[in-house]
Design a protein around this motif. Structure first.
Motif, PDB file in Angstrom:
ATOM      1  N   ASP A  73      36.671 -21.447-134.012  1.00 33.32           N
ATOM      2  CA  ASP A  73      37.596 -22.351-133.341  1.00 33.32           C
ATOM      3  C   ASP A  73      38.801 -21.532-132.893  1.00 33.32           C
ATOM      4  O   ASP A  73      39.662 -21.175-133.689  1.00 33.32           O
ATOM      5  CB  ASP A  73      38.042 -23.479-134.280  1.00 33.32           C
TER       6      ASP A  73
ATOM      7  N   LYS B 200      42.473 -18.720-134.328  1.00 33.48           N
ATOM      8  CA  LYS B 200      43.079 -19.639-133.366  1.00 33.48           C
ATOM      9  C   LYS B 200      44.234 -18.995-132.624  1.00 33.48           C
ATOM     10  O   LYS B 200      45.036 -18.264-133.213  1.00 33.48           O
ATOM     11  CB  LYS B 200      43.595 -20.894-134.084  1.00 33.48           C
TER      12      LYS B 200
ATOM     13  N   GLY C 135      40.976 -22.572-130.737  1.00 27.46           N
ATOM     14  CA  GLY C 135      42.050 -23.448-130.284  1.00 27.46           C
ATOM     15  C   GLY C 135      42.062 -23.667-128.783  1.00 27.46           C
ATOM     16  O   GLY C 135      43.081 -24.094-128.227  1.00 27.46           O
TER      17      GLY C 135
ATOM     18  N   HIS D 202      43.821 -11.816-131.798  1.00 27.14           N
ATOM     19  CA  HIS D 202      43.156 -12.897-132.525  1.00 27.14           C
ATOM     20  C   HIS D 202      41.790 -12.464-133.040  1.00 27.14           C
ATOM     21  O   HIS D 202      40.890 -13.281-133.185  1.00 27.14           O
ATOM     22  CB  HIS D 202      43.016 -14.128-131.622  1.00 27.14           C
TER      23      HIS D 202
END
Length: 296
Positions: free
Chosen positions: A113, A85, A115, A33
């Motif tokens: 963000d 995310k 998640g 990520h």
């Protein structure tokens, strides 16, 4: 010991502690990520990983999109600097890991963000998205900008108990807020001064606006323990642990102590890491050596 390095007293002590525990502690770093690479010499976590390995830890990457369950033998899982995310299934895997007694270190920057809010909510943690600004001028005195908070206040916790008024540096950080949750104990680790604030409009003219900005002091890092013993540490910054910054002041000690506190089942003894001894050998000529001998 890694190839090309010598065995130090600190490495020997850490190795003996690992043998006493009858196991090699395993630390996995989440990947996939935009997290920092583990073995990159620039912009990665090479120094942090090497320091963990010197202390006897087995360090490996882990991608939940490829392997959908966190290994049962994981002593601590690190999420360092995600940029995108996580899939909902990955967040569920992390929640399952924590529910089974897992321990998690999250280093997350502002305006990201990942998640993770549903997971953090169960621990009473809320991320503030604003960028922390230091209005004291301390950063400028050290050649740093106002968006690099210099922390000298620490909570009463094993991770930071020996830091006194030492310095840690966190470029581009976010505040961490906590609310009481039954069965969860939260302890501040990194505390800003009253001259810092979380800025809602980050531009060339930084001024505190009480209607939009969050005044200090507040937390940049928090350690949480849940009934049953599993633990979570969250820090609103990831760059402090990257190559170069890891070796600045007490930055590396924050990271190493956090991982050790999470990974060890027994109460750990944590402190500021010992520095490697420098070579202070003196080469004397026969004449000088003889002179020193007779004068002594």
């Amino acid at each position: 010991v890694r190839e090309g390095t010598s065995l130090s007293e600190a490495q020997l002590t850490d190795g003996m502690q690992s043998l006493q525990r009858n196991q090699i502690p395993k630390v996995y770093f989440l990947q996939g990520h935009g997290e920092y690479p583990l073995k990159s010499a620039q912009g990665g976590l090479l120094q942090a990983v090497n320091s963990l390995e010197d202390k006897g830890y087995l360090v490996q990457p882990w991608n939940l999109a490829e392997k959908t369950v966190v290994p049962e033998d994981t002593d601590a899982l690190v999420i360092a600097g995600p940029k995108r995310k996580l899939f909902p299934q990955e967040v569920t895997a992390l929640e399952n890991y924590l529910q089974k007694g897992g321990n998690l270190l999250i280093l997350i920057d502002p305006e990201v963000d990942a998640g993770l809010d549903p997971l953090l909510k169960t621990w009473g943690v809320k991320l503030d998205n604003r960028i922390v600004v230091d209005g004291s001028g301390a950063g400028q005195a050290l050649g740093l900008g106002p968006a690099t908070p210099i922390i000298t206040r620490y909570g009463q916790h094993p991770i930071t108990q020996d830091f006194a008024n030492g310095i840690t540096v966190f470029p581009l950080s976010r505040a961490i807020a906590t609310v009481p949750i039954p069965g969860v104990e939260a302890v501040s680790l990194l505390v800003t001064s009253g001259q810092m604030w979380a800025e809602s409009e980050f531009n060339s003219e930084l001024t505190f606006d009480p209607s939009k900005d969050l005044p200090g002091p507040f937390d940049l890092g928090v350690a949480l323990t849940r009934t049953g013993g599993n633990k979570l540490v969250i820090i609103g910054n990831s760059t402090f642990a990257t190559d170069g910054l890891f070796q600045q002041q007490l930055n590396g000690d924050v990271f190493l102590n956090a991982v050790q506190w999470l990974a060890r089942k027994e109460p750990p003894t944590l402190s500021i890491r010992p520095r490697e001894a420098k070579n202070r050998r003196i080469n004397l000529t026969p004449l000088t050596a003889s002179l020193v001998f007779w004068l002594s």
